[in-house]
Design an enzyme around this catalytic site. Structure first.
Site, PDB file in Angstrom:
ATOM      1  N   THR A  97     -22.843  12.533  31.649  1.00 52.78           N
ATOM      2  CA  THR A  97     -21.799  13.555  31.633  1.00 52.78           C
ATOM      3  C   THR A  97     -20.524  12.970  32.216  1.00 52.78           C
ATOM      4  OG1 THR A  97     -21.303  15.895  32.057  1.00 52.78           O
ATOM      5  CG2 THR A  97     -22.278  14.663  33.887  1.00 52.78           C
TER       6      THR A  97
ATOM      7  N   CYS B 285     -17.075  19.963  39.850  1.00 52.51           N
ATOM      8  CA  CYS B 285     -18.417  20.190  39.305  1.00 52.51           C
ATOM      9  C   CYS B 285     -19.392  19.182  39.916  1.00 52.51           C
ATOM     10  CB  CYS B 285     -18.426  20.010  37.792  1.00 52.51           C
ATOM     11  SG  CYS B 285     -17.427  21.207  36.893  1.00 52.51           S
TER      12      CYS B 285
ATOM     13  N   HIS C 215     -24.758  19.817  34.445  1.00 52.21           N
ATOM     14  CA  HIS C 215     -23.349  19.720  34.846  1.00 52.21           C
ATOM     15  C   HIS C 215     -22.961  21.103  35.377  1.00 52.21           C
ATOM     16  CE1 HIS C 215     -19.152  17.960  33.904  1.00 52.21           C
ATOM     17  NE2 HIS C 215     -18.960  19.089  34.579  1.00 52.21           N
TER      18      HIS C 215
END
Length: 164
Positions: free
Chosen positions: A25, A31, A48
């Site tokens: 990711t 995040c 994520h």
């Protein structure tokens, strides 16, 4: 599931599993990327996580991958369905940066640190040990976990690369 040269790509507020190759990711700022790995079956998973708690969800149907309290249990569930054993799962995590400086230290502005705390909370509740983490700071990260050995490769413009 998007695969490219045996790389499973996970978008923002998304999660997936892999049984070969790697899972990646990009764009982890505040995040948190949470990876889970079963060293026996070599099944890996990545969430994520965008926000700490689904309690704040305003959408009608909750995107389970978006929140720490729903994404991690969902990831465990998918991995177990694929053959992983919950007692063998090991976690690594990266991200949770404080990307912007705010004049107020109001709790709602601390998304990155709150995401990290919520992910740790959920992992502890599920009895999944955290093997390693690269969290905090004020810079973004891209992460890739390799299913052959559970290694987590972290790239950032400011700090270069490292493996956990």
């Amino acid at each position: 599931m998007i695969e490219d040269n045996n790389v499973v790509k996970v978008g923002m507020a998304d999660l997936n599993i892999c049984m070969s190759g790697s899972i990646r990711t990009t764009g982890l700022g505040s995040c948190v990327g949470v990876t889970l790995y079963d060293p026996i079956t070599k099944i890996g998973g990545l969430a994520h996580v965008m926000l700490p708690s689904s309690d704040i969800a305003r959408e009608g149907s909750v995107n389970l991958a978006k929140y720490a309290d729903t994404a991690i249990p969902e990831l465990v569930s998918r991995m177990v369905e694929a053959g992983a054993h919950p007692a063998r799962l090991l976690a690594k995590m990266a991200g949770g940066a404080q990307m912007f400086a705010f004049s107020s230290q109001h709790e709602s502005m601390r998304i990155g640190p709150r995401n990290v705390e919520s992910c740790k909370d959920m992992l502890q509740r599920l009895n999944i040990p955290i093997q390693a983490e690269d969290t905090g700071g004020n810079y973004g990260r891209t992460i890739e976990m390799f299913c052959c050995d559970g290694r987590l490769h972290i790239r950032s413009v400011q700090k270069g690369t490292k493996d956990l």
